[in-house]
Design a protein around this motif. Structure first.
Motif, short mmCIF file in Angstrom:
data_model
loop_
_atom_site.label_atom_id
_atom_site.label_comp_id
_atom_site.label_asym_id
_atom_site.label_seq_id
_atom_site.Cartn_x
_atom_site.Cartn_y
_atom_site.Cartn_z
N LEU A 83 -8.71 3.94 0.36
CA LEU A 83 -7.88 2.74 0.23
C LEU A 83 -7.44 2.49 -1.21
CD1 LEU A 83 -9.85 0.46 2.68
CD2 LEU A 83 -7.59 1.46 3.05
N GLU A 84 -8.30 2.75 -2.17
CA GLU A 84 -7.91 2.57 -3.57
C GLU A 84 -6.81 3.56 -3.96
OE1 GLU A 84 -11.61 2.73 -5.73
OE2 GLU A 84 -12.05 0.62 -5.29
N GLU A 85 -6.91 4.79 -3.50
CA GLU A 85 -5.88 5.79 -3.78
C GLU A 85 -4.55 5.37 -3.13
OE1 GLU A 85 -3.75 8.91 -5.20
OE2 GLU A 85 -5.76 8.30 -5.83
N ALA A 86 -4.60 4.90 -1.90
CA ALA A 86 -3.39 4.44 -1.22
C ALA A 86 -2.76 3.26 -1.96
CB ALA A 86 -3.71 4.06 0.22
N ARG A 87 -3.60 2.35 -2.45
CA ARG A 87 -3.07 1.20 -3.20
C ARG A 87 -2.41 1.66 -4.49
NH1 ARG A 87 -7.08 -3.45 -4.79
NH2 ARG A 87 -8.00 -1.70 -5.85
N ARG A 88 -3.04 2.60 -5.21
CA ARG A 88 -2.46 3.11 -6.45
C ARG A 88 -1.10 3.76 -6.18
NH1 ARG A 88 -7.77 4.22 -7.72
NH2 ARG A 88 -7.68 6.33 -6.87
N GLU A 89 -1.02 4.55 -5.13
CA GLU A 89 0.25 5.20 -4.79
C GLU A 89 1.31 4.17 -4.43
OE1 GLU A 89 -0.40 8.12 -1.75
OE2 GLU A 89 -1.78 9.28 -3.00
N HIS A 90 0.93 3.13 -3.72
CA HIS A 90 1.88 2.09 -3.32
C HIS A 90 2.38 1.30 -4.53
CE1 HIS A 90 3.74 -0.98 -0.88
NE2 HIS A 90 3.09 -1.89 -1.57
N GLU A 91 1.51 1.08 -5.50
CA GLU A 91 1.86 0.26 -6.66
C GLU A 91 2.66 1.01 -7.71
OE1 GLU A 91 -1.95 -1.21 -7.90
OE2 GLU A 91 -1.89 -2.85 -6.43
N GLN A 92 2.69 2.35 -7.66
CA GLN A 92 3.45 3.13 -8.63
C GLN A 92 4.93 2.93 -8.40
OE1 GLN A 92 2.33 7.22 -8.26
NE2 GLN A 92 0.37 6.93 -9.28
N PRO A 93 5.70 2.78 -9.47
CA PRO A 93 7.16 2.65 -9.31
C PRO A 93 7.71 3.94 -8.72
CG PRO A 93 6.50 2.31 -11.61
CD PRO A 93 5.28 2.71 -10.85
N HIS A 94 8.64 3.78 -7.82
CA HIS A 94 9.24 4.93 -7.17
C HIS A 94 10.19 5.63 -8.16
CE1 HIS A 94 7.58 3.89 -3.31
NE2 HIS A 94 7.99 2.65 -3.50
N ALA A 95 10.01 6.94 -8.31
CA ALA A 95 10.88 7.71 -9.20
C ALA A 95 12.22 7.96 -8.52
CB ALA A 95 10.21 9.04 -9.55
N SER A 96 13.28 7.87 -9.28
CA SER A 96 14.62 8.10 -8.73
C SER A 96 15.10 9.48 -9.04
CB SER A 96 15.62 7.10 -9.29
OG SER A 96 15.21 5.80 -8.99
#
Length: 96
Positions: A83-96
């Motif tokens: 869950l912590e890894e999923a949260r970190r991935e979700h919180e990262q800004p999406h690269a364009s």
């Protein structure tokens, strides 16, 4: 927020809620789940419930039935890490 793994419950949105609401049944569980919306320690709460196999109540925005479904997934040793890894991935800004 002063949350740590050991003391996450101090920052929980439900800390002052009526326990009867959090351990509701059927359609009333939706009200309990609403308490979790926007909670700053929702991930920690859900990880605690999953890793400890807590059977009753709404934890981290999930009912016991929803948690049982997750627990059937093979190969997960620590839900906290997942869950912590999923949260970190979700919180990262999406690269364009």
């Amino acid at each position: 927020m002063t949350s740590t793994v050991a003391h996450w419950d101090q920052d929980a949105a439900c800390r002052s809620a009526d326990p009867e609401e959090l351990f509701a049944e059927s359609a009333q569980q939706n009200r309990a789940k609403a308490v979790c919306t926007g909670c700053p320690v929702r991930t920690e709460c859900l990880a605690e419930a999953l890793d400890s196999r807590i059977e009753f109540g709404v934890w981290g925005g999930m009912t016991e039935r929803e948690r049982r479904s997750l627990l059937r997934r093979p190969g997960v040793v620590s839900w906290r890490k997942v869950l912590e890894e999923a949260r970190r991935e979700h919180e990262q800004p999406h690269a364009s």
